[in-house]
Write an enzyme that holds these catalytic residues in place. Structure first.
Site, PDB file in Angstrom:
ATOM      1  N   ARG A 111       0.784  -1.116   0.026  1.00  0.00           N
ATOM      2  CA  ARG A 111       0.045   0.053   0.172  1.00  0.00           C
ATOM      3  C   ARG A 111       1.095   1.203   0.103  1.00  0.00           C
ATOM      4  O   ARG A 111       0.763   2.005  -0.699  1.00  0.00           O
ATOM      5  CB  ARG A 111      -0.859   0.135   1.174  1.00  0.00           C
ATOM      6  CG  ARG A 111      -1.829  -1.010   1.358  1.00  0.00           C
ATOM      7  CD  ARG A 111      -2.873  -0.941   2.165  1.00  0.00           C
ATOM      8  NE  ARG A 111      -3.731   0.109   2.247  1.00  0.00           N
ATOM      9  CZ  ARG A 111      -4.551   0.676   3.230  1.00  0.00           C
ATOM     10  NH1 ARG A 111      -4.542  -0.059   4.394  1.00  0.00           N
ATOM     11  NH2 ARG A 111      -5.208   1.660   3.026  1.00  0.00           N
ATOM     12  N   CYS A 116      -1.256   5.850   9.247  1.00  0.00           N
ATOM     13  CA  CYS A 116      -1.462   4.335   8.594  1.00  0.00           C
ATOM     14  C   CYS A 116      -2.584   4.875   7.548  1.00  0.00           C
ATOM     15  O   CYS A 116      -2.549   5.752   6.996  1.00  0.00           O
ATOM     16  CB  CYS A 116      -2.029   3.637   9.647  1.00  0.00           C
ATOM     17  SG  CYS A 116      -3.402   4.228  10.633  1.00  0.00           S
TER      18      CYS A 116
END
Length: 275
Positions: free
Chosen positions: A172, A230
């Site tokens: 990611r 995050c």
């Protein structure tokens, strides 16, 4: 104070003269709600707290899990029996992300004595119950600011002048996949530091010496400031907790990538380089 507690230590404290308030915050990203699992069996005395509705505000431009309204959060904690002068232990099913989010919120809001059950409910070897407790209302009143908090501009500045860690999975970060948010990639200047590398195969934190070595290799030991983000401010709280274990105070960008990527004016970097 060590911000984590073992299952054996928790069992001893629950049987002692000063048993901590116990919060069960089971939750999984994209998984089933945690309350049914809590109702099927939980540690005696544990009070269930829902991450999506009680440890976060409504999703929107501030991200998928923005910070909750401070007054509402305080009311939730008081209903759960949280007192300003009494220890609190939080746990989830074992991943540790949701428990770390509860730990971070309580510490940020000024509670001085909060710990996470290392390994979560999966590490517990005591009895479970289906009895729902009725806690005596607590007196905890949030006073935000005890832990550092970043907004998007602060995260961008820290990525340039300090060390900003991206706690998401490496793919990611690199922008190879993005299953949730509008665009893949990372905040330019941020370093990849997946939260999953802070724990062992049982979801328990690595020894402090191993964590210290990991963060030293990432540059955290020498950075003027350290921050973490995050996807939505949940797994990032787990990395802040891991840093706290080794004595490094880190700021959390609570809006995280879900907020950053929702603004097309914000730059996006891809690939393994920090950008």
């Amino acid at each position: 104070m060590n911000p984590i507690i073992s299952a054996a230590e928790l069992a001893d404290e629950l049987a002692g003269a000063r048993p901590p308030v116990l919060l069960d915050v089971r939750w999984q990203l994209g998984g089933p709600p945690g309350r049914p699992a809590y109702e099927a069996g939980h540690i005696p005395g544990a009070v269930y707290v829902d991450l999506d509705t009680e440890l976060a505000g409504p999703p929107g431009r501030g991200g998928r899990h923005p910070l909750p309204d401070v007054a509402e959060f305080g009311a939730v904690m008081r209903r759960a029996g949280v007192r300003a002068d009494w220890p609190v232990v939080v746990h989830d099913g074992g991943q540790g992300w949701a428990a770390a989010r509860a730990w971070w919120l309580l510490r940020w809001a000024g509670h001085p004595d909060v710990r996470v059950l290392d390994g979560g409910l999966a590490a517990w070897r005591g009895e479970l119950t289906t009895d729902t407790p009725t806690p005596v209302p607590g007196d905890f009143t949030p006073e935000p600011g005890a832990l550092p908090l970043l907004d998007a501009d602060g995260a961008a500045a820290l990525a340039r002048g300090g060390l900003l860690l991206d706690a998401r999975a490496g793919e990611r970060y690199r922008g190879e996949v993005e299953p949730i948010d509008p665009v893949g990639g990372h905040i330019p200047g941020a370093a990849s530091a997946p939260t999953t590398e802070n724990v062992d195969e049982n979801g328990r934190f690595l020894p402090a010496e191993a964590l210290a070595a990991r963060f030293k290799a990432l540059g955290a030991a020498d950075a003027s400031e350290v921050g973490v983000y995050c996807g939505s401010g949940v797994s990032g709280a787990h990395e802040v907790l891991a840093l706290e274990i080794v004595g490094i105070r880190a700021a959390l960008y609570a809006g995280s990538w879900s907020e950053w990527s929702s603004d097309p004016s914000r730059p996006v970097a891809t690939g393994a380089a920090r950008g």
